[in-house]
Design an enzyme around this catalytic site. Structure first.
Site: not given
Ligand code: GLY
Length: 301
Positions: A161, A188, A191, A211
């Site tokens: 991320t 889906r 976070d 991440t």
């Protein structure tokens, strides 16, 4: 690591974090806006098709469709905006920031966020244009393996991320964007866009971005826990390390799941914490008033 300079500080995740903090610094020099700098830096990574886990050229879901998630938060007034499963435009971070400017909403998902982005005039992409030849090829190979029962359809593929933090004179901003776990179920969400899970910014304590495996980071509300630890006086490295150790105590499998975070406290001290990932080591990049540094943190024990 403490802040020695008067200028802004930018911190960004992974190897492409070097590109991100340079983009943040360039944007800062043009606008002197902390938000603009962090958003532009995140957007630059999303728009780079060569970066295989974020934005264009990221990891598609198990139907071969790109679904982008992003979150934005400003620490001065806790204004925040998140988007999830965005299919029609990129960069997702610019849409998340626009959500943060709405008078009431903070989180838009799925069809609703696609409609919002188009109504707001963001460039509309053919969803196929978010894929590259490489991602199409990887997806086709994966489908073939699943069909031959050489791969488990339930096994998702890891991702990196992009998280970008900004600090200047006590003001904080957190941005995050991802295409999420590769070959995820449609819809889906991990976070990244979850305020308190994947990111948090509050000028009374600092800012945090996570991440790694989003289900674990979200269930432990990692960003806000790290923030609270910094508010209680822990330096960013210690605050992050304590939260990851708590997660490992709770579930030893977390030690090798690939979880990491970056943080800046309210005084401008920078830190990070990471588990020992099986796939590759976590690194992050820092820009302090135009000086650049790569940091390779030791995994928590
Ligand atoms: N950390 C990003 C995700 O799990 O989607």
């Amino acid at each position: 690591m403490s802040n020695a300079a008067d200028g802004p500080i930018f911190v960004a995740t992974w190897d492409f974090g070097g590109q991100a903090v340079r983009a943040a610094w360039d944007a800062w020099q043009r606008s002197r806006g902390l938000e603009d700098a962090c958003v532009e830096a995140t957007a630059a990574i999303e728009l780079d098709p060569a970066i295989p886990t974020v934005g264009i050229g990221g990891l598609p879901n198990r139907e071969g469709v790109m679904e982008l998630d992003a979150g934005f938060m400003r620490g001065s007034d806790l204004r925040c905006g998140s988007v999830a499963a965005l299919r029609v435009t990129c960069p997702a971070i610019t849409v998340a920031r626009r959500v943060s400017q709405l008078p009431s909403h903070t989180f838009l998902v799925g069809q609703g966020v696609d409609q919002f982005a188009i109504a707001e005039g963001f460039e509309r992409y053919d969803p196929d244009a978010l894929l590259t030849d490489k991602t199409r090829d990887e997806f086709a190979q994966r489908q073939a393996k699943v069909a031959r029962k050489q791969a488990d359809a339930e096994r998702m593929v890891g991702h990196d991320t992009v998280g970008v933090l900004g600090w200047h004179a006590g003001q904080t901003v957190a941005c995050v964007a991802t295409s999420g776990l590769g070959f995820k179920r449609p819809g889906r969400v991990g976070d990244s866009p979850i305020i308190g899970g994947g990111l948090y910014a509050d000028d009374t304590a600092g800012c945090v971005v996570c991440t790694g495996i989003g289900e674990e980071l979200a269930r432990h509300a990692v960003a806000v826990r790290v923030l609270d630890a910094m508010k209680a006086g822990a330096p960013p490295n210690e605050a992050g390390g304590a939260v990851l150790r708590m997660m490992i105590d709770r579930d030893p499998a977390n030690a090798s799941r690939g979880l990491a975070l970056i943080a800046i406290d309210k005084a401008g001290s920078v830190g990070a914490a990471t588990t020992r990932s099986r796939n590759h080591e976590f690194e992050y990049h820092v820009c302090r008033a135009g000086g650049f540094e790569r940091v390779d943190p030791d995994p928590v024990q």
